[in-house]
Write a protein that holds these residues in place. Sequence first.
Motif, PDB file in Angstrom:
ATOM      1  N   VAL A 323       0.863  -1.183   0.000  1.00 16.61           N
ATOM      2  CA  VAL A 323       0.000   0.000   0.000  1.00 16.61           C
ATOM      3  C   VAL A 323       0.896   1.228   0.000  1.00 16.61           C
ATOM      4  CG1 VAL A 323      -1.845   1.180   1.238  1.00 16.61           C
ATOM      5  CG2 VAL A 323      -1.588  -1.302   1.451  1.00 16.61           C
ATOM      6  N   ARG A 324       0.545   2.228  -0.816  1.00 15.71           N
ATOM      7  CA  ARG A 324       1.382   3.436  -0.850  1.00 15.71           C
ATOM      8  C   ARG A 324       0.964   4.345   0.290  1.00 15.71           C
ATOM      9  NH1 ARG A 324       3.444   8.054  -2.676  1.00 15.71           N
ATOM     10  NH2 ARG A 324       5.397   7.864  -3.822  1.00 15.71           N
ATOM     11  N   GLU A 325       1.739   4.279   1.366  1.00 11.29           N
ATOM     12  CA  GLU A 325       1.371   4.945   2.609  1.00 11.29           C
ATOM     13  C   GLU A 325       2.673   5.219   3.346  1.00 11.29           C
ATOM     14  OE1 GLU A 325      -2.096   2.967   4.622  1.00 11.29           O
ATOM     15  OE2 GLU A 325      -0.615   2.831   6.236  1.00 11.29           O
ATOM     16  N   ALA A 326       3.052   6.484   3.445  1.00 10.59           N
ATOM     17  CA  ALA A 326       4.349   6.822   4.036  1.00 10.59           C
ATOM     18  C   ALA A 326       4.396   6.407   5.506  1.00 10.59           C
ATOM     19  CB  ALA A 326       4.599   8.316   3.905  1.00 10.59           C
ATOM     20  N   HIS A 327       5.539   5.862   5.920  1.00  8.62           N
ATOM     21  CA  HIS A 327       5.711   5.478   7.327  1.00  8.62           C
ATOM     22  C   HIS A 327       7.185   5.593   7.682  1.00  8.62           C
ATOM     23  CE1 HIS A 327       7.309   1.358   6.329  1.00  8.62           C
ATOM     24  NE2 HIS A 327       6.701   1.666   5.202  1.00  8.62           N
ATOM     25  N   THR A 328       7.446   5.808   8.961  1.00 13.58           N
ATOM     26  CA  THR A 328       8.831   5.984   9.403  1.00 13.58           C
ATOM     27  C   THR A 328       9.348   4.682   9.999  1.00 13.58           C
ATOM     28  OG1 THR A 328       8.328   8.274   9.903  1.00 13.58           O
ATOM     29  CG2 THR A 328      10.345   7.402  10.864  1.00 13.58           C
ATOM     30  N   VAL A 329      10.513   4.270   9.546  1.00 16.41           N
ATOM     31  CA  VAL A 329      11.117   3.035  10.069  1.00 16.41           C
ATOM     32  C   VAL A 329      11.674   3.328  11.472  1.00 16.41           C
ATOM     33  CG1 VAL A 329      13.021   1.397   9.719  1.00 16.41           C
ATOM     34  CG2 VAL A 329      11.652   2.184   7.765  1.00 16.41           C
ATOM     35  N   PRO A 330      11.370   2.477  12.440  1.00 19.20           N
ATOM     36  CA  PRO A 330      11.866   2.732  13.795  1.00 19.20           C
ATOM     37  C   PRO A 330      13.394   2.750  13.854  1.00 19.20           C
ATOM     38  CG  PRO A 330      10.510   0.729  13.707  1.00 19.20           C
ATOM     39  CD  PRO A 330      10.619   1.246  12.314  1.00 19.20           C
ATOM     40  N   PRO A 331      13.968   3.559  14.753  1.00 17.16           N
ATOM     41  CA  PRO A 331      15.425   3.637  14.838  1.00 17.16           C
ATOM     42  C   PRO A 331      16.063   2.340  15.345  1.00 17.16           C
ATOM     43  CG  PRO A 331      14.385   5.056  16.478  1.00 17.16           C
ATOM     44  CD  PRO A 331      13.289   4.516  15.630  1.00 17.16           C
ATOM     45  N   ARG A 332      15.331   1.608  16.158  1.00 14.65           N
ATOM     46  CA  ARG A 332      15.840   0.337  16.698  1.00 14.65           C
ATOM     47  C   ARG A 332      14.713  -0.672  16.716  1.00 14.65           C
ATOM     48  NH1 ARG A 332      19.503   2.818  20.856  1.00 14.65           N
ATOM     49  NH2 ARG A 332      20.715   4.023  19.371  1.00 14.65           N
ATOM     50  N   LEU A 333      15.077  -1.936  16.629  1.00 14.35           N
ATOM     51  CA  LEU A 333      14.104  -3.001  16.858  1.00 14.35           C
ATOM     52  C   LEU A 333      14.620  -3.778  18.050  1.00 14.35           C
ATOM     53  CD1 LEU A 333      13.570  -4.165  13.152  1.00 14.35           C
ATOM     54  CD2 LEU A 333      12.101  -2.649  14.499  1.00 14.35           C
ATOM     55  N   GLN A 334      13.744  -4.006  18.980  1.00 14.24           N
ATOM     56  CA  GLN A 334      14.187  -4.595  20.243  1.00 14.24           C
ATOM     57  C   GLN A 334      14.328  -6.117  20.183  1.00 14.24           C
ATOM     58  OE1 GLN A 334      15.381  -2.675  22.909  1.00 14.24           O
ATOM     59  NE2 GLN A 334      16.109  -4.750  23.247  1.00 14.24           N
ATOM     60  N   GLY A 335      13.854  -6.719  19.087  1.00 19.26           N
ATOM     61  CA  GLY A 335      13.886  -8.181  19.053  1.00 19.26           C
ATOM     62  C   GLY A 335      12.898  -8.714  20.067  1.00 19.26           C
ATOM     63  N   ASN A 336      13.149  -9.858  20.620  1.00 22.06           N
ATOM     64  CA  ASN A 336      12.212 -10.365  21.622  1.00 22.06           C
ATOM     65  C   ASN A 336      12.799 -10.201  23.012  1.00 22.06           C
ATOM     66  OD1 ASN A 336      14.165 -12.248  21.462  1.00 22.06           O
ATOM     67  ND2 ASN A 336      12.813 -14.006  21.234  1.00 22.06           N
ATOM     68  N   ALA A 337      11.925 -10.104  23.979  1.00 24.09           N
ATOM     69  CA  ALA A 337      12.347  -9.807  25.347  1.00 24.09           C
ATOM     70  C   ALA A 337      13.363 -10.832  25.841  1.00 24.09           C
ATOM     71  CB  ALA A 337      11.133  -9.790  26.255  1.00 24.09           C
ATOM     72  N   ALA A 338      13.166 -12.085  25.450  1.00 21.55           N
ATOM     73  CA  ALA A 338      14.053 -13.149  25.936  1.00 21.55           C
ATOM     74  C   ALA A 338      15.501 -12.910  25.519  1.00 21.55           C
ATOM     75  CB  ALA A 338      13.568 -14.488  25.408  1.00 21.55           C
ATOM     76  N   GLY A 339      15.665 -12.301  24.331  1.00 21.63           N
ATOM     77  CA  GLY A 339      17.022 -12.074  23.837  1.00 21.63           C
ATOM     78  C   GLY A 339      17.703 -10.887  24.486  1.00 21.63           C
ATOM     79  N   GLY A 340      16.927  -9.971  25.077  1.00 20.65           N
ATOM     80  CA  GLY A 340      17.496  -8.782  25.715  1.00 20.65           C
ATOM     81  C   GLY A 340      18.384  -8.025  24.754  1.00 20.65           C
ATOM     82  N   ALA A 341      19.475  -7.491  25.270  1.00 16.38           N
ATOM     83  CA  ALA A 341      20.363  -6.658  24.450  1.00 16.38           C
ATOM     84  C   ALA A 341      20.930  -7.444  23.273  1.00 16.38           C
ATOM     85  CB  ALA A 341      21.494  -6.126  25.317  1.00 16.38           C
ATOM     86  N   SER A 342      20.992  -8.755  23.387  1.00 15.90           N
ATOM     87  CA  SER A 342      21.609  -9.540  22.334  1.00 15.90           C
ATOM     88  C   SER A 342      20.774  -9.544  21.057  1.00 15.90           C
ATOM     89  CB  SER A 342      21.858 -10.969  22.794  1.00 15.90           C
ATOM     90  OG  SER A 342      20.635 -11.627  22.946  1.00 15.90           O
ATOM     91  N   THR A 343      19.530  -9.035  21.129  1.00  9.90           N
ATOM     92  CA  THR A 343      18.734  -8.984  19.903  1.00  9.90           C
ATOM     93  C   THR A 343      18.337  -7.556  19.544  1.00  9.90           C
ATOM     94  OG1 THR A 343      16.687  -9.370  21.110  1.00  9.90           O
ATOM     95  CG2 THR A 343      17.789 -11.302  20.202  1.00  9.90           C
ATOM     96  N   GLU A 344      18.977  -6.574  20.143  1.00 11.15           N
ATOM     97  CA  GLU A 344      18.657  -5.193  19.744  1.00 11.15           C
ATOM     98  C   GLU A 344      19.288  -4.925  18.378  1.00 11.15           C
ATOM     99  OE1 GLU A 344      18.669  -0.674  21.474  1.00 11.15           O
ATOM    100  OE2 GLU A 344      20.383  -1.957  21.887  1.00 11.15           O
TER     101      GLU A 344
END
Length: 362
Positions: A323-344
């Motif tokens: 769909v042509r709809e402007a959106h901003t890509v997040p600066p970070r993706l946190q991954g899943n909580a279980a991975g903690g910093a190792s999946t940021e």
Amino acid sequence: MNRFLKGLPKVSSRLSLRRPDDWHVHLRDGALLQAVAPATARSFARAIVMPNLNPPITSVAAAVAYGARIRAALPEGSCFSPLLTAYLTDTIEAEEIERGHAEGVFTACKLYPAHATTNAAAGVSDLARIEAVLAAMERIGMPLLIHGEVTDAEIDIFDREAVFIERHLAPLLLRHPALKVVLEHITTAEAVAFVRQAGPNLAATITPHHLHINRNAMFRGGLRPDFYCLPVAKRERHRLALRQAATSGETSFFLGTDSAPHPRSAKESACGCAGIYNAAYALESYAEVFEQEGALDRLEAFASLHGPAFYGFPVNEGTITLVREAHTVPPRLQGNAAGGASTELVPFHAGQVLQWRLADDG
Ligand code: NCD
Ligand code: ZN
């Protein structure tokens, strides 16, 4: 119709494509696999999954176990199929490769020149050592996927792909004319030209990042590790050649994201890892390029048709909708909580506005 819009060129706001495939992705293992697999499965029906784990996938048993871990990381009800690959080493046996192929476990083999990139230390030190494996693959019609860079420290890093083509790829294709070869994640005008002049047994994948950035991106106002990957992005003229090839409609160029997630801490370090994580917005990223090049009508061929044709697979049933709809890509993706910093993870296009979005209902 709104009378003010009458007479303006019609900008279509929805684009449906046959469901695409990703012909080159790193899904990793453990917490990172859990964090990234859903993004690939959301957009793609199938993906060629790279075997450069630590330790690498060098046996049928290891691939079967890895395939099960990938499936376990997918959201409920996902129909995504991982297509697994064998990691070629100096000592891998042709018999193991052939058995894996016959059993439907290995779709292809991956050639990393030893030390060329992340987890490539166990790669092939000399092509002569895998001659028997290559002959077997040629005989059974199993594709060879190549990380095409020489590793000689004295060769300039920006020349390593072009030198590989001349020194290793061209002679390899002469020795094995019936071998199906994919030159992966191409980054140079030389690679585009070489693929064009070769026969139908040679194809190339092109990543979204090599279509968007040139080497300046790594040095804009300081050192930018998020734009460092291998093969490294080259000069602008190469990026333009890649954009032309990807959007040309030629069957020998198709989609392969080379999405290569590394935790933020491993990218932003004194010796940062090579790899760009683009899976979360890969299709959106390609759509942007095709629109800019006036070639949205060729996106489906690049994303969904040329790859299956080369591999001899049926195209996917079903469609996805952009769909042509402007959106901003997040600066970070946190991954899943279980991975903690190792999946940021820092996604490609972090903080930027993209014009196309994958519709939630597919
Ligand atoms: C990949 C990785 O991190 O596994 N890195 C990258 O920069 N593309 C390996 C590779 O495909 O070279
Ligand atoms: Zn890769």
